[in-house]
Scaffold this motif. Structure first.
Motif, PDB file in Angstrom:
ATOM      1  N   SER A 139      84.009  45.200  99.020  1.00  0.00           N
ATOM      2  CA  SER A 139      84.981  45.996  98.258  1.00  0.00           C
ATOM      3  C   SER A 139      84.281  47.084  97.462  1.00  0.00           C
ATOM      4  CB  SER A 139      85.771  45.102  97.309  1.00  0.00           C
ATOM      5  OG  SER A 139      86.543  44.181  98.025  1.00  0.00           O
ATOM      6  N   ALA A 140      83.155  46.753  96.857  1.00  0.00           N
ATOM      7  CA  ALA A 140      82.415  47.736  96.062  1.00  0.00           C
ATOM      8  C   ALA A 140      81.889  48.878  96.932  1.00  0.00           C
ATOM      9  CB  ALA A 140      81.255  47.061  95.328  1.00  0.00           C
ATOM     10  N   LEU A 141      81.528  48.563  98.164  1.00  0.00           N
ATOM     11  CA  LEU A 141      80.987  49.584  99.065  1.00  0.00           C
ATOM     12  C   LEU A 141      82.081  50.383  99.784  1.00  0.00           C
ATOM     13  CD1 LEU A 141      77.990  47.618 100.616  1.00  0.00           C
ATOM     14  CD2 LEU A 141      77.889  49.502  98.963  1.00  0.00           C
ATOM     15  N   ALA A 142      83.325  50.048  99.534  1.00  0.00           N
ATOM     16  CA  ALA A 142      84.434  50.752 100.197  1.00  0.00           C
ATOM     17  C   ALA A 142      84.434  52.237  99.863  1.00  0.00           C
ATOM     18  CB  ALA A 142      85.767  50.119  99.805  1.00  0.00           C
ATOM     19  N   GLY A 143      83.992  52.581  98.673  1.00  0.00           N
ATOM     20  CA  GLY A 143      83.986  53.986  98.255  1.00  0.00           C
ATOM     21  C   GLY A 143      82.791  54.775  98.739  1.00  0.00           C
ATOM     22  N   GLY A 144      81.858  54.128  99.404  1.00  0.00           N
ATOM     23  CA  GLY A 144      80.670  54.822  99.904  1.00  0.00           C
ATOM     24  C   GLY A 144      79.396  54.107  99.510  1.00  0.00           C
ATOM     25  N   ALA A 145      78.296  54.693  99.867  1.00  0.00           N
ATOM     26  CA  ALA A 145      76.980  54.084  99.643  1.00  0.00           C
ATOM     27  C   ALA A 145      76.705  53.900  98.154  1.00  0.00           C
ATOM     28  CB  ALA A 145      75.889  54.953 100.263  1.00  0.00           C
ATOM     29  N   LEU A 146      76.045  52.791  97.839  1.00  0.00           N
ATOM     30  CA  LEU A 146      75.633  52.498  96.464  1.00  0.00           C
ATOM     31  C   LEU A 146      74.204  51.994  96.466  1.00  0.00           C
ATOM     32  CD1 LEU A 146      78.735  50.572  95.037  1.00  0.00           C
ATOM     33  CD2 LEU A 146      78.032  52.899  94.467  1.00  0.00           C
ATOM     34  N   ARG A 147      73.526  52.269  95.374  1.00  0.00           N
ATOM     35  CA  ARG A 147      72.188  51.709  95.175  1.00  0.00           C
ATOM     36  C   ARG A 147      72.328  50.263  94.722  1.00  0.00           C
ATOM     37  NH1 ARG A 147      68.600  56.063  91.972  1.00  0.00           N
ATOM     38  NH2 ARG A 147      66.984  54.663  92.725  1.00  0.00           N
ATOM     39  N   TYR A 148      71.247  49.525  94.887  1.00  0.00           N
ATOM     40  CA  TYR A 148      71.228  48.118  94.496  1.00  0.00           C
ATOM     41  C   TYR A 148      71.651  47.964  93.039  1.00  0.00           C
ATOM     42  CZ  TYR A 148      69.466  43.381  93.823  1.00  0.00           C
ATOM     43  OH  TYR A 148      69.366  42.040  93.532  1.00  0.00           O
ATOM     44  N   SER A 149      71.083  48.776  92.154  1.00  0.00           N
ATOM     45  CA  SER A 149      71.399  48.662  90.723  1.00  0.00           C
ATOM     46  C   SER A 149      72.866  48.974  90.442  1.00  0.00           C
ATOM     47  CB  SER A 149      70.491  49.578  89.895  1.00  0.00           C
ATOM     48  OG  SER A 149      70.625  50.916  90.319  1.00  0.00           O
ATOM     49  N   ASP A 150      73.448  49.897  91.196  1.00  0.00           N
ATOM     50  CA  ASP A 150      74.873  50.200  91.037  1.00  0.00           C
ATOM     51  C   ASP A 150      75.729  49.005  91.441  1.00  0.00           C
ATOM     52  OD1 ASP A 150      74.300  52.804  90.189  1.00  0.00           O
ATOM     53  OD2 ASP A 150      74.342  53.576  92.247  1.00  0.00           O
ATOM     54  N   LEU A 151      75.346  48.365  92.530  1.00  0.00           N
ATOM     55  CA  LEU A 151      76.069  47.162  92.958  1.00  0.00           C
ATOM     56  C   LEU A 151      75.962  46.068  91.904  1.00  0.00           C
ATOM     57  CD1 LEU A 151      75.145  46.975  96.734  1.00  0.00           C
ATOM     58  CD2 LEU A 151      77.458  47.099  95.789  1.00  0.00           C
ATOM     59  N   ALA A 152      74.770  45.875  91.371  1.00  0.00           N
ATOM     60  CA  ALA A 152      74.561  44.844  90.352  1.00  0.00           C
ATOM     61  C   ALA A 152      75.415  45.102  89.115  1.00  0.00           C
ATOM     62  CB  ALA A 152      73.083  44.757  89.980  1.00  0.00           C
ATOM     63  N   ARG A 153      75.549  46.365  88.721  1.00  0.00           N
ATOM     64  CA  ARG A 153      76.382  46.712  87.563  1.00  0.00           C
ATOM     65  C   ARG A 153      77.869  46.559  87.866  1.00  0.00           C
ATOM     66  NH1 ARG A 153      72.492  50.550  86.677  1.00  0.00           N
ATOM     67  NH2 ARG A 153      73.575  52.140  87.891  1.00  0.00           N
ATOM     68  N   THR A 154      78.259  46.910  89.070  1.00  0.00           N
ATOM     69  CA  THR A 154      79.667  46.867  89.462  1.00  0.00           C
ATOM     70  C   THR A 154      80.178  45.439  89.550  1.00  0.00           C
ATOM     71  OG1 THR A 154      79.437  48.933  90.688  1.00  0.00           O
ATOM     72  CG2 THR A 154      81.309  47.536  91.261  1.00  0.00           C
ATOM     73  N   ILE A 155      79.349  44.544  90.075  1.00  0.00           N
ATOM     74  CA  ILE A 155      79.773  43.165  90.328  1.00  0.00           C
ATOM     75  C   ILE A 155      79.252  42.269  89.210  1.00  0.00           C
ATOM     76  CG2 ILE A 155      79.774  41.268  91.977  1.00  0.00           C
ATOM     77  CD1 ILE A 155      79.132  43.430  94.138  1.00  0.00           C
ATOM     78  N   ALA A 156      80.050  42.123  88.177  1.00  0.00           N
ATOM     79  CA  ALA A 156      79.651  41.318  87.018  1.00  0.00           C
ATOM     80  C   ALA A 156      79.409  39.869  87.431  1.00  0.00           C
ATOM     81  CB  ALA A 156      80.735  41.387  85.950  1.00  0.00           C
ATOM     82  N   GLY A 157      78.322  39.320  86.938  1.00  0.00           N
ATOM     83  CA  GLY A 157      78.035  37.905  87.144  1.00  0.00           C
ATOM     84  C   GLY A 157      77.192  37.571  88.355  1.00  0.00           C
ATOM     85  N   VAL A 158      76.951  38.532  89.234  1.00  0.00           N
ATOM     86  CA  VAL A 158      76.124  38.226  90.400  1.00  0.00           C
ATOM     87  C   VAL A 158      74.657  38.257  89.979  1.00  0.00           C
ATOM     88  CG1 VAL A 158      75.951  40.617  91.266  1.00  0.00           C
ATOM     89  CG2 VAL A 158      75.745  38.699  92.856  1.00  0.00           C
ATOM     90  N   SER A 159      73.937  37.218  90.362  1.00  0.00           N
ATOM     91  CA  SER A 159      72.510  37.176  90.048  1.00  0.00           C
ATOM     92  C   SER A 159      71.748  38.050  91.041  1.00  0.00           C
ATOM     93  CB  SER A 159      71.987  35.737  90.127  1.00  0.00           C
ATOM     94  OG  SER A 159      71.992  35.288  91.475  1.00  0.00           O
ATOM     95  N   GLN A 160      70.539  38.422  90.656  1.00  0.00           N
ATOM     96  CA  GLN A 160      69.697  39.230  91.534  1.00  0.00           C
ATOM     97  C   GLN A 160      69.464  38.494  92.847  1.00  0.00           C
ATOM     98  OE1 GLN A 160      66.002  40.402  89.716  1.00  0.00           O
ATOM     99  NE2 GLN A 160      65.282  41.458  91.525  1.00  0.00           N
ATOM    100  N   LYS A 161      69.233  37.192  92.762  1.00  0.00           N
ATOM    101  CA  LYS A 161      68.983  36.386  93.951  1.00  0.00           C
ATOM    102  C   LYS A 161      70.193  36.392  94.886  1.00  0.00           C
ATOM    103  CE  LYS A 161      68.079  31.669  95.433  1.00  0.00           C
ATOM    104  NZ  LYS A 161      67.931  30.278  95.047  1.00  0.00           N
ATOM    105  N   MET A 162      71.394  36.180  94.345  1.00  0.00           N
ATOM    106  CA  MET A 162      72.599  36.129  95.170  1.00  0.00           C
ATOM    107  C   MET A 162      72.913  37.493  95.767  1.00  0.00           C
ATOM    108  SD  MET A 162      73.604  33.169  95.729  1.00  0.00           S
ATOM    109  CE  MET A 162      74.902  33.779  96.766  1.00  0.00           C
ATOM    110  N   LEU A 163      72.735  38.547  94.988  1.00  0.00           N
ATOM    111  CA  LEU A 163      73.003  39.889  95.489  1.00  0.00           C
ATOM    112  C   LEU A 163      72.057  40.209  96.646  1.00  0.00           C
ATOM    113  CD1 LEU A 163      74.590  42.500  95.345  1.00  0.00           C
ATOM    114  CD2 LEU A 163      73.041  43.267  93.532  1.00  0.00           C
ATOM    115  N   THR A 164      70.790  39.900  96.473  1.00  0.00           N
ATOM    116  CA  THR A 164      69.799  40.155  97.520  1.00  0.00           C
ATOM    117  C   THR A 164      70.102  39.333  98.768  1.00  0.00           C
ATOM    118  OG1 THR A 164      68.105  40.692  95.884  1.00  0.00           O
ATOM    119  CG2 THR A 164      67.327  40.055  98.078  1.00  0.00           C
ATOM    120  N   GLN A 165      70.362  38.037  98.607  1.00  0.00           N
ATOM    121  CA  GLN A 165      70.652  37.170  99.756  1.00  0.00           C
ATOM    122  C   GLN A 165      71.904  37.632 100.493  1.00  0.00           C
ATOM    123  OE1 GLN A 165      70.978  33.172  98.278  1.00  0.00           O
ATOM    124  NE2 GLN A 165      68.784  32.798  98.386  1.00  0.00           N
TER     125      GLN A 165
END
Length: 129
Positions: free
Chosen positions: A40-66
């Motif tokens: 859903s976050a990527l629906a608007g176009g490409a995002l950097r890792y840090s942008d995804l991490a900020r957009t998706i509250a509560g996701v850990s670095q490990k879970m986001l990477t996996q």
């Protein structure tokens, strides 16, 4: 084996009700909350890792990477590395990932619209226990 039997066998090979079906593994992946939120976050176009991490509250670095690695492996997300200082990494939906967006958006919208009904049902159920 006849052609009809081969067609039946092929159809059964992708029956998610069968435990060994590869589509069941994909359903497991797609039913993950982080997958839904990342797509859903990527629906608007490409995002950097840090942008995804900020957009998706509560996701850990490990879970986001996996999750991103799994989505990349499944062909739903593409990672682009740009040589710079620091290195820039962007994530974007592939055509296959974009084809999934209407379903993911519908599930996300349904959850947002009906959460109060679900919470009411939970309270009603819990009060009986």
């Amino acid at each position: 084996m006849t052609a009809a039997e081969r067609r039946v066998e092929a159809k059964q090979a992708y029956d998610a009700y069968i435990a060994q079906c590869p589509s069941r593994k994909l359903l497991t992946t797609l039913s993950d909350k982080w997958v839904t939120l990342i797509l859903s976050a990527l629906a608007g176009g490409a995002l950097r890792y840090s942008d995804l991490a900020r957009t998706i509250a509560g996701v850990s670095q490990k879970m986001l990477t996996q999750t991103l690695r799994g989505l990349e492996r499944d062909g739903l997300v593409e990672r682009t590395i740009t040589a710079s200082v620091p290195v820039r990494v962007d994530y974007e939906l592939t055509a296959l990932g974009k084809s999934l967006l209407p379903l993911v958006a519908a599930i996300k919208s349904w959850a947002e619209e009906h959460i109060s009904d679900v919470e009411t049902a939970r309270e009603r159920y819990d009060s009986r226990a």
